[in-house]
Enzyme design. Structure first.
Site, mmCIF file in Angstrom:
data_model
loop_
_atom_site.group_PDB
_atom_site.id
_atom_site.type_symbol
_atom_site.label_atom_id
_atom_site.label_comp_id
_atom_site.label_asym_id
_atom_site.label_seq_id
_atom_site.Cartn_x
_atom_site.Cartn_y
_atom_site.Cartn_z
ATOM 1 N N TYR A 146 0.813 -1.220 0.000
ATOM 2 C CA TYR A 146 0.000 0.000 0.000
ATOM 3 C C TYR A 146 0.843 1.264 0.000
ATOM 4 O O TYR A 146 0.387 2.313 -0.439
ATOM 5 C CB TYR A 146 -0.912 0.026 1.235
ATOM 6 C CG TYR A 146 -2.171 -0.774 1.089
ATOM 7 C CD1 TYR A 146 -2.131 -2.143 0.964
ATOM 8 C CD2 TYR A 146 -3.410 -0.143 1.085
ATOM 9 C CE1 TYR A 146 -3.282 -2.885 0.845
ATOM 10 C CE2 TYR A 146 -4.577 -0.876 0.966
ATOM 11 C CZ TYR A 146 -4.502 -2.242 0.846
ATOM 12 O OH TYR A 146 -5.664 -2.968 0.729
ATOM 13 N N LYS A 195 3.931 -15.387 3.030
ATOM 14 C CA LYS A 195 4.203 -16.156 1.809
ATOM 15 C C LYS A 195 5.715 -16.365 1.752
ATOM 16 O O LYS A 195 6.393 -15.961 0.802
ATOM 17 C CB LYS A 195 3.661 -15.396 0.586
ATOM 18 C CG LYS A 195 3.645 -16.204 -0.697
ATOM 19 C CD LYS A 195 2.590 -17.294 -0.720
ATOM 20 C CE LYS A 195 2.742 -18.149 -1.974
ATOM 21 N NZ LYS A 195 1.814 -19.292 -2.014
ATOM 22 N N ASP A 227 -2.104 -18.504 1.124
ATOM 23 C CA ASP A 227 -3.084 -19.235 0.302
ATOM 24 C C ASP A 227 -3.769 -20.310 1.146
ATOM 25 O O ASP A 227 -4.989 -20.499 1.092
ATOM 26 C CB ASP A 227 -2.437 -19.822 -0.963
ATOM 27 C CG ASP A 227 -1.134 -20.554 -0.690
ATOM 28 O OD1 ASP A 227 -0.613 -20.503 0.442
ATOM 29 O OD2 ASP A 227 -0.623 -21.203 -1.636
ATOM 30 N N ASP A 251 -5.943 -7.286 4.238
ATOM 31 C CA ASP A 251 -7.100 -6.695 3.564
ATOM 32 C C ASP A 251 -7.977 -7.806 2.996
ATOM 33 O O ASP A 251 -9.195 -7.838 3.189
ATOM 34 C CB ASP A 251 -6.617 -5.763 2.447
ATOM 35 C CG ASP A 251 -7.766 -5.114 1.702
ATOM 36 O OD1 ASP A 251 -8.714 -4.653 2.363
ATOM 37 O OD2 ASP A 251 -7.727 -5.091 0.451
ATOM 38 N N ASP A 255 -11.817 -9.484 4.649
ATOM 39 C CA ASP A 255 -13.111 -9.550 3.946
ATOM 40 C C ASP A 255 -13.652 -10.975 3.993
ATOM 41 O O ASP A 255 -14.849 -11.207 4.182
ATOM 42 C CB ASP A 255 -12.970 -9.132 2.473
ATOM 43 C CG ASP A 255 -13.232 -7.641 2.263
ATOM 44 O OD1 ASP A 255 -13.020 -6.867 3.209
ATOM 45 O OD2 ASP A 255 -13.640 -7.263 1.142
#
Ligand code: IPM
Ligand code: MG
Length: 367
Positions: A146, A195, A227, A251, A255
């Site tokens: 970001y 990751k 993942d 982020d 959700d």
């Protein structure tokens, strides 16, 4: 207490949901003998319309001088809103990123738990029959993709775009400590999501997580690739207590976590700096398609207001009064439109659909 609260209503459904959160807060303050002064602050599209930029320095200062910031949502429909014809750095979302950075709000807490009353709204069939989950995502909020360097240019006749993902160990350590401190007050389990099989930034993330864990012998640390974490969240969310992860992964995963609580309209959030100063906002967006229709779900904003009482003001009992009122509203059968069971005759469910303002009334009257 005398509280000085900056309020960013924002765009879309923002003003509607913030109005309900204030309604509930006012009821709590009256009951517990506190007073509050609210100062309206413009951000996002509302600020672009009034001032030409998504966030002014004056707005940042007003927030900085307040005891806490309560926010609705910002942004419009990118297909139709003129805000999105502007330079990307002048769009509504840029205001949100700017205030997070300016106030140093690096730790974003997003709790996701399943109210038993909403078990039927949970898309995971396995939830029926009483299995529940209660987790909190700690999302790093002022670093990573970001805030890294980015550019778009033409190289060898074609357009090329680049975003960079950078973390310093200091940035990782401070958010990791937040996660461990929170875990200490919960079930004592931190799952760090990264990751590390691909990214250097994730390998540093993992190493710093181990270093911080050494100072918390009472808290267990595990690691999970992002993942797999996305998959585990829908397979078996009850395995998680505290999930800590970098900005972009957080982020996305938040959700996903929100949706398995029944609706994204349920997920509250707190964004804190190292002094405990915070900005409190629902994790969902501004939903321009339903803006102004009085059908939005105000619960995420109401629960964000409860987080404000708990984290910025240390008002535990008051925060619980809000959370209990939300629970009671649900168990009494009241539902905002997003929480009504789909494909079933509403008359048979015994549930009552409520507008945004009615939902606020129902919660306020249960304080
Ligand atoms: C969120 C939102 C923001 C983010 C957007 C609006 C910039 O999705 O708070 O999760 O990506 O952080
Ligand atoms: Mg998001």
């Amino acid at each position: 207490m005398n509280l000085n609260i900056a309020v960013i209503a924002g765009d879309g459904i923002g003003p509607e949901i913030v109005r309900e959160a204030r309604k509930v807060l006012d009821r709590v303050f009256a009951r517990f003998g506190h007073t509050a002064v609210y100062t309206d602050v413009l951000m996002g599209g509302a600020s672009i319309d009034a001032c030409g930029v998504p966030l002014t320095d004056e707005a940042i200062e007003t927030c900085r001088r307040s005891d806490a910031v309560l926010m609705g949502s910002i942004g419009g429909d990118p297909r139709t809103s003129p805000w999105y014809r502007l330079d990307p750095t002048l769009r509504p979302e840029a205001g949100l990123l700017k205030i997070r950075k300016a106030l140093g709000l690096y730790a974003n807490l997003r709790p996701a738990y399943l109210f038993q009353e909403l078990a039927e709204s949970c898309p995971l069939a396995a939830r029926e029959g009483g299995r529940s989950f209660d987790l909190i995502i700690v999302r790093e909020l002022t670093g990573g993709l970001y805030f890294g360097e980015r550019w778009t240019k033409v190289i060898d006749g074609q357009r090329v775009a680049c975003d960079t993902l950078t973390y310093s160990e200091g940035e990782i350590r401070r958010v990791m400590k937040t996660a461990f401190e929170i875990a200490r007050k919960r079930q004592g389990r931190v799952c760090s999501v990264d990751k590390a099989n691909v990214l250097d930034s994730s390998r540093l993330w993992r190493a710093v997580a181990e270093e911080v864990a050494a100072g918390y012998p009472d808290v267990s640390l595990s690691h999970m690739f992002v993942d797999n974490a996305a998959m585990q969240l829908v397979l078996n969310p009850e395995q998680f207590d505290v999930v800590v992860t970098e900005n972009m992964f957080g982020d996305i995963l938040s959700d996903e976590a929100a949706e398995i609580t029944g609706s994204i309209g349920m997920l509250s959030s707190a964004s804190l700096n190292e002094t405990g100063f915070g900005l409190y906002e629902p994790a969902h967006g501004s939903a321009p398609d339903i803006a102004g229709k009085n059908v939005a779900n105000p619960i995420a904003t109401i629960l964000s207001a409860a987080m404000m009482l708990r984290y910025s003001f240390g008002l535990q009992e008051e925060a619980e009064a809000i959370e209990n009122a939300v629970r009671k509203t649900l168990s009494d059968g009241f539902r905002s439109h997003d929480l009504m069971p789909r494909g079933r005759d509403a008359d048979l469910t015994g549930l009552t659909a409520q507008s945004c303002s009615e939902m606020g009334d129902r919660v306020a009257e249960r304080i």
